[in-house]
Scaffold this motif. Structure first.
Motif, PDB file in Angstrom:
ATOM      1  N   UNK A  67       0.828  -1.205   0.000  1.00  0.00           N
ATOM      2  CA  UNK A  67       0.000   0.000   0.000  1.00  0.00           C
ATOM      3  C   UNK A  67       0.864   1.258   0.000  1.00  0.00           C
ATOM      4  N   UNK A  68       1.936   1.260   0.784  1.00  0.00           N
ATOM      5  CA  UNK A  68       2.821   2.428   0.848  1.00  0.00           C
ATOM      6  C   UNK A  68       3.499   2.668  -0.496  1.00  0.00           C
ATOM      7  N   UNK A  69       3.982   1.605  -1.124  1.00  0.00           N
ATOM      8  CA  UNK A  69       4.617   1.741  -2.434  1.00  0.00           C
ATOM      9  C   UNK A  69       3.616   2.225  -3.471  1.00  0.00           C
ATOM     10  N   UNK A  70       2.384   1.758  -3.376  1.00  0.00           N
ATOM     11  CA  UNK A  70       1.336   2.195  -4.304  1.00  0.00           C
ATOM     12  C   UNK A  70       1.070   3.685  -4.158  1.00  0.00           C
ATOM     13  N   UNK A  71       0.989   4.155  -2.928  1.00  0.00           N
ATOM     14  CA  UNK A  71       0.775   5.592  -2.679  1.00  0.00           C
ATOM     15  C   UNK A  71       1.898   6.419  -3.283  1.00  0.00           C
ATOM     16  N   UNK A  72       3.128   5.965  -3.080  1.00  0.00           N
ATOM     17  CA  UNK A  72       4.278   6.709  -3.601  1.00  0.00           C
ATOM     18  C   UNK A  72       4.269   6.725  -5.125  1.00  0.00           C
ATOM     19  N   UNK A  73       4.024   5.584  -5.735  1.00  0.00           N
ATOM     20  CA  UNK A  73       4.026   5.513  -7.200  1.00  0.00           C
ATOM     21  C   UNK A  73       2.933   6.392  -7.803  1.00  0.00           C
ATOM     22  N   UNK A  74       1.811   6.502  -7.091  1.00  0.00           N
ATOM     23  CA  UNK A  74       0.701   7.321  -7.570  1.00  0.00           C
ATOM     24  C   UNK A  74       0.896   8.799  -7.241  1.00  0.00           C
ATOM     25  N   UNK A  75       2.033   9.140  -6.623  1.00  0.00           N
ATOM     26  CA  UNK A  75       2.367  10.515  -6.242  1.00  0.00           C
ATOM     27  C   UNK A  75       1.352  11.107  -5.260  1.00  0.00           C
TER      28      UNK A  75
END
Length: 217
Positions: A67-75
């Motif tokens: 979830x954290x990586x997804x948030x970062x990738x989605x800016x």
């Protein structure tokens, strides 16, 4: 026997009351959709162990990192603050999550670690007192996000939550049971006791100072 029954009923009522207080206070502040969650500069990833005692992978860990990586990738966040327990040399929740995030494609310089996140309360309050953040996105499962947001509300922090995928009932039963007790303790801590984090520390400004890569408390 009657005393036991009464004590059990009182305990259930107290747990139900604490759950209701936190649930009502945080209604509408957690998000399941990456599209709908607002941008916040810093995401606070709440730590847990990588492995379970039986040697199996901890699904709570895997889902939170995802979830954290997804948030970062989605800016939707610019930096990640990973907070967890590191009281023993051989046990490092924050370090393990940092390593997993880097493997997931998050740049190392965008990840800050708080090695003194011994409890959720410590993690949330230290995000403000040590890491200078008064606006954060908390990243964990929904039930955990709600409790963290509630703590933030009572400590000058504008927090929302991004809900990591949940874990099935069989693999999360013990965690769910502990959560009911944790909610009671949280209400007592923030509403009656004004409990402070166990450790303080020198301030680290995220995005200004470089991440600290070793235990610093």
């Amino acid at each position: 026997m009657k005393i036991v029954v009464v004590a059990a009923l009182v305990s259930l009522a107290v747990m139900a009351g604490a759950a209701a207080i936190i649930g009502l206070a945080t209604a509408g502040l957690t998000y399941d959709s990456i599209e709908k969650i607002p941008h916040r500069r810093v995401g606070l990833l709440l730590g847990c162990s990588r492995m379970l005692s039986g040697g199996r992978a901890n699904l709570f860990f895997a889902h939170r990192v995802e979830a954290a990586a997804e948030l970062f990738r989605a800016r939707k966040v610019d930096y990640l603050l990973v907070s967890g327990d590191n009281r023993r040399k051989e046990y490092n929740e924050a370090g393990d999550m940092r390593e997993a995030l880097i493997k997931a494609g998050v740049p190392a310089e965008r990840i800050y670690c708080d090695y003194a996140g011994l409890r959720t309360l410590d993690s949330v309050i230290r995000a403000r007192e040590v890491f200078c953040q008064d606006e954060i996105t908390v990243i964990s499962q929904r039930f955990h996000n709600e409790r963290a947001i509630f703590i933030g509300m009572h400590n000058g922090i504008d927090a929302i939550g991004y809900n990591a995928a949940d874990v099935d009932a069989y693999n999360s039963f013990r965690t769910r049971c502990r959560e009911q007790l944790a909610r009671v303790r949280t209400v007592l801590d923030v509403c009656l006791l004004s409990t402070a984090p166990r450790f303080g520390g020198e301030k680290i400004e995220i995005g200004v100072q470089a991440p600290v890569l070793s235990n610093s408390y």
